[in-house]
Design a protein around this motif. Structure first.
Motif, PDB file in Angstrom:
ATOM      1  N   SER A  29       0.852  -1.195   0.000  1.00 42.50           N
ATOM      2  CA  SER A  29       0.000   0.000   0.000  1.00 42.50           C
ATOM      3  C   SER A  29       0.884   1.240   0.000  1.00 42.50           C
ATOM      4  O   SER A  29       1.715   1.419   0.893  1.00 42.50           O
ATOM      5  CB  SER A  29      -0.904  -0.005   1.236  1.00 42.50           C
ATOM      6  N   ASP A  30       0.727   2.080  -1.034  1.00 39.12           N
ATOM      7  CA  ASP A  30       1.526   3.303  -1.144  1.00 39.12           C
ATOM      8  C   ASP A  30       1.103   4.309  -0.071  1.00 39.12           C
ATOM      9  O   ASP A  30      -0.059   4.387   0.303  1.00 39.12           O
ATOM     10  CB  ASP A  30       1.329   3.958  -2.512  1.00 39.12           C
ATOM     11  N   PHE A  31       2.104   5.096   0.377  1.00 35.71           N
ATOM     12  CA  PHE A  31       1.807   6.210   1.273  1.00 35.71           C
ATOM     13  C   PHE A  31       2.505   7.428   0.695  1.00 35.71           C
ATOM     14  O   PHE A  31       3.738   7.516   0.688  1.00 35.71           O
ATOM     15  CB  PHE A  31       2.301   5.917   2.695  1.00 35.71           C
ATOM     16  N   THR A  32       1.741   8.371   0.170  1.00 39.39           N
ATOM     17  CA  THR A  32       2.309   9.464  -0.628  1.00 39.39           C
ATOM     18  C   THR A  32       2.087  10.839  -0.018  1.00 39.39           C
ATOM     19  O   THR A  32       2.106  11.845  -0.721  1.00 39.39           O
ATOM     20  CB  THR A  32       1.712   9.435  -2.052  1.00 39.39           C
ATOM     21  N   VAL A  33       1.917  10.894   1.293  1.00 41.20           N
ATOM     22  CA  VAL A  33       1.718  12.186   1.960  1.00 41.20           C
ATOM     23  C   VAL A  33       3.036  12.960   1.968  1.00 41.20           C
ATOM     24  O   VAL A  33       4.078  12.434   2.348  1.00 41.20           O
ATOM     25  CB  VAL A  33       1.200  11.998   3.397  1.00 41.20           C
ATOM     26  N   LYS A  34       2.978  14.230   1.533  1.00 41.83           N
ATOM     27  CA  LYS A  34       4.164  15.079   1.509  1.00 41.83           C
ATOM     28  C   LYS A  34       4.241  15.934   2.772  1.00 41.83           C
ATOM     29  O   LYS A  34       3.250  16.150   3.462  1.00 41.83           O
ATOM     30  CB  LYS A  34       4.128  15.993   0.279  1.00 41.83           C
ATOM     31  N   ASN A  35       5.437  16.411   3.044  1.00 40.90           N
ATOM     32  CA  ASN A  35       5.668  17.220   4.240  1.00 40.90           C
ATOM     33  C   ASN A  35       4.830  18.503   4.203  1.00 40.90           C
ATOM     34  O   ASN A  35       4.710  19.154   3.166  1.00 40.90           O
ATOM     35  CB  ASN A  35       7.152  17.566   4.341  1.00 40.90           C
ATOM     36  N   ASP A  68       9.349  18.926  -0.269  1.00 44.53           N
ATOM     37  CA  ASP A  68       9.017  17.770  -1.118  1.00 44.53           C
ATOM     38  C   ASP A  68       9.350  16.448  -0.436  1.00 44.53           C
ATOM     39  O   ASP A  68       9.338  15.393  -1.071  1.00 44.53           O
ATOM     40  CB  ASP A  68       9.745  17.870  -2.466  1.00 44.53           C
ATOM     41  N   TYR A  69       9.630  16.487   0.840  1.00 48.30           N
ATOM     42  CA  TYR A  69       9.967  15.268   1.573  1.00 48.30           C
ATOM     43  C   TYR A  69       8.716  14.415   1.807  1.00 48.30           C
ATOM     44  O   TYR A  69       7.603  14.923   1.906  1.00 48.30           O
ATOM     45  CB  TYR A  69      10.622  15.603   2.908  1.00 48.30           C
ATOM     46  N   ASN A  70       8.928  13.107   1.919  1.00 47.76           N
ATOM     47  CA  ASN A  70       7.837  12.175   2.162  1.00 47.76           C
ATOM     48  C   ASN A  70       7.646  11.950   3.660  1.00 47.76           C
ATOM     49  O   ASN A  70       8.619  11.765   4.391  1.00 47.76           O
ATOM     50  CB  ASN A  70       8.120  10.828   1.494  1.00 47.76           C
ATOM     51  N   VAL A  71       6.409  11.948   4.099  1.00 49.80           N
ATOM     52  CA  VAL A  71       6.090  11.658   5.501  1.00 49.80           C
ATOM     53  C   VAL A  71       6.127  10.141   5.698  1.00 49.80           C
ATOM     54  O   VAL A  71       5.603   9.390   4.870  1.00 49.80           O
ATOM     55  CB  VAL A  71       4.695  12.204   5.870  1.00 49.80           C
ATOM     56  N   ILE A  72       6.770   9.690   6.789  1.00 46.35           N
ATOM     57  CA  ILE A  72       6.822   8.262   7.096  1.00 46.35           C
ATOM     58  C   ILE A  72       6.339   8.033   8.530  1.00 46.35           C
ATOM     59  O   ILE A  72       7.063   8.297   9.492  1.00 46.35           O
ATOM     60  CB  ILE A  72       8.227   7.654   6.862  1.00 46.35           C
ATOM     61  N   PRO A  73       5.106   7.554   8.680  1.00 45.29           N
ATOM     62  CA  PRO A  73       4.579   7.294  10.027  1.00 45.29           C
ATOM     63  C   PRO A  73       5.303   6.123  10.688  1.00 45.29           C
ATOM     64  O   PRO A  73       5.967   5.315  10.022  1.00 45.29           O
ATOM     65  CB  PRO A  73       3.108   6.941   9.764  1.00 45.29           C
ATOM     66  N   ASN A  74       5.142   6.017  11.979  1.00 46.56           N
ATOM     67  CA  ASN A  74       5.700   4.877  12.702  1.00 46.56           C
ATOM     68  C   ASN A  74       5.079   3.589  12.160  1.00 46.56           C
ATOM     69  O   ASN A  74       3.888   3.499  11.911  1.00 46.56           O
ATOM     70  CB  ASN A  74       5.391   5.004  14.193  1.00 46.56           C
ATOM     71  N   TYR A  97       7.478   7.436  16.352  1.00 47.35           N
ATOM     72  CA  TYR A  97       6.918   8.730  15.959  1.00 47.35           C
ATOM     73  C   TYR A  97       7.036   8.909  14.447  1.00 47.35           C
ATOM     74  O   TYR A  97       7.791   8.196  13.770  1.00 47.35           O
ATOM     75  CB  TYR A  97       7.619   9.881  16.687  1.00 47.35           C
ATOM     76  N   THR A  98       6.277   9.862  13.918  1.00 50.51           N
ATOM     77  CA  THR A  98       6.294  10.167  12.492  1.00 50.51           C
ATOM     78  C   THR A  98       7.467  11.084  12.160  1.00 50.51           C
ATOM     79  O   THR A  98       7.804  11.985  12.921  1.00 50.51           O
ATOM     80  CB  THR A  98       4.969  10.848  12.079  1.00 50.51           C
ATOM     81  N   GLY A  99       8.074  10.843  11.004  1.00 45.20           N
ATOM     82  CA  GLY A  99       9.163  11.697  10.537  1.00 45.20           C
ATOM     83  C   GLY A  99       9.028  11.933   9.044  1.00 45.20           C
ATOM     84  O   GLY A  99       8.010  11.580   8.434  1.00 45.20           O
ATOM     85  N   ILE A 100      10.057  12.527   8.455  1.00 45.14           N
ATOM     86  CA  ILE A 100      10.069  12.746   7.010  1.00 45.14           C
ATOM     87  C   ILE A 100      11.384  12.258   6.435  1.00 45.14           C
ATOM     88  O   ILE A 100      12.429  12.278   7.099  1.00 45.14           O
ATOM     89  CB  ILE A 100       9.859  14.238   6.648  1.00 45.14           C
ATOM     90  N   VAL A 101      11.320  11.792   5.179  1.00 45.00           N
ATOM     91  CA  VAL A 101      12.506  11.331   4.453  1.00 45.00           C
ATOM     92  C   VAL A 101      12.515  12.000   3.087  1.00 45.00           C
ATOM     93  O   VAL A 101      11.474  12.434   2.587  1.00 45.00           O
ATOM     94  CB  VAL A 101      12.522   9.798   4.308  1.00 45.00           C
TER      95      VAL A 101
END
Length: 391
Positions: A29-35, A68-74, A97-101
């Motif tokens: 499942s893709d997760f495409t939420v941006k910062n 343009d960073y991608n959000v990565i939830p825990n 915790y959630t971060g960005i990459v």
């Protein structure tokens, strides 16, 4: 054959069904939420050590645009889609915790599957690693696009068996992590003790001292108290990776956990170090020091120092706190010459106090070495299990 039956060599009791081959795109499942600039997510990075704070991994980092960073939830996964050697590492955000990459790290999760099982399979299954490498493209840096990644096929069992395997491997990982944290703690304590058990710059006595010792320490040049031999490399044609006449030590690649670990041999005897000598790196990185339990030939990347345990710990302390950075030279890579090494200033107490300090730190190093061996053994066990528990 076992692989043709699509079942692993080693299996938990109660599971008998063949594993089913599926395309990754069928259960990802893709997760495409941006910062979002309104939220202050920490910047994360993904490496062979797992997902961690970019600041902790690299030290202080400069602020830059992360729109343009991608959000990565825990609990979600990622990998860096660029590689210099066809190798790609798939990690799960376990930080809580959630971060960005950066945009080079696609973010996704696996539904109706055990994430730990899938990522372990991706990172350790030789067939999958080969398929992943073949899917990467590029003449220089290799790129594994997210779409190409999703086209790969993977053999997997029922969710219940995935959970059983994932939970088991997770427990091993937790044990390795706990022991690794303990090891890092021991190293930090030793660094603090080295700072306190040796005099600081401009001082003649240490902050911490064993009972019964007093008086100022003396300043000496290293060459005045130790025999030093600078290395000289044998002719390259005499080298061999198979055991032959002499063990050759050329640099840090020939050391492991502070000791010479035979890797290359030579039939030509140039300059030598003998059992019990200290091996000092004179070329990048300057200052690393270890011991040899063998008579060896030394190349130009190292020097041998005839010194006791106190001198060994003194050299470790000097390297730990950047002494060699101020006297090494070289525009392409750092190095230190014979004069720089022989004229290095060391502070020494009486021979009895040297022995006391040397014995103390030698015992401490043994504890550190024991913890490192336990970690190495656990990692070896895990590697062997992974080979048998996946198809």
């Amino acid at each position: 054959m076992m692989n043709e039956q699509k079942v692993p060599q080693l299996r938990f009791s109660g599971f008998e069904d063949e594993w089913e081959e599926k395309e990754i795109k069928s259960f990802i499942s893709d997760f495409t939420v941006k910062n979002d600039k309104t939220k202050k997510y920490p910047i994360l990075t993904s490496s062979r050590q797992g997902i961690e704070s970019q600041e902790e991994h690299f030290g202080n980092i400069q602020q830059h645009d992360t729109t343009d960073y991608n959000v990565i939830p825990n609990g979600y996964c990622t990998y860096r889609n660029r590689s210099d050697d066809y190798s790609f590492v798939f990690n799960v955000n376990k930080l809580g915790y959630t971060g960005i990459v950066s945009k080079f790290y696609p973010v996704f999760t696996f539904y109706d599957d055990n994430t730990h099982f899938i990522t372990e399979d991706l990172n350790s299954n030789p067939k999958l690693i080969r398929d992943i490498a073949m899917s990467a493209i590029g003449t220089g840096q290799k790129v594994l696009s997210y779409n190409d990644f999703k086209e790969l096929k993977i053999l997997k069992p029922t969710l219940k068996e995935q959970q059983k395997i994932g939970s088991f491997l997770s427990k091993i990982d937790s044990l390795i992590q706990a022991k690794t944290q303990k090891l890092e703690c021991l190293k930090c304590v030793k660094k603090s003790l080295l700072q306190k058990c040796f005099p600081k710059d401009g001082e003649k006595v240490p902050q911490m001292r064993f009972e019964g010792f007093s008086g100022n320490w003396e300043e000496k040049k290293l060459g005045e108290i130790c025999d030093i031999t600078m290395g000289q490399s044998p002719d390259g044609s005499t080298y061999s990776e198979k055991p032959s006449t002499y063990i050759l030590v050329q640099g840090n690649a020939d050391m492991k956990d502070g000791f010479v670990c035979p890797r290359v041999w030579t039939t030509q005897k140039t300059k030598c170090a003998y059992k019990g000598d200290l091996i000092f790196s004179v070329r990048a990185p300057v200052g690393e020091v270890g011991k040899t339990e063998f008579d060896v030939v030394i190349g130009r990347g190292v020097a041998s120092i005839r010194g006791n345990e106190f001198i060994f710990q003194c050299l470790k302390k000097m390297n730990e706190f950047g002494y060699w950075d101020s006297i090494s030279c070289g525009s392409t890579f750092e190095s230190i010459n014979s004069d720089g090494l022989r004229n290095a200033i060391v502070k020494i107490p009486s021979i009895n106090e040297q022995q006391k300090i040397g014995q103390f730190f030698s015992k401490y190093d043994s504890v550190i070495s024991l913890h490192q061996k336990e970690i190495d053994n656990l990692q070896t066990i895990k590697k062997s299990l992974l080979q048998k528990m996946f198809v």
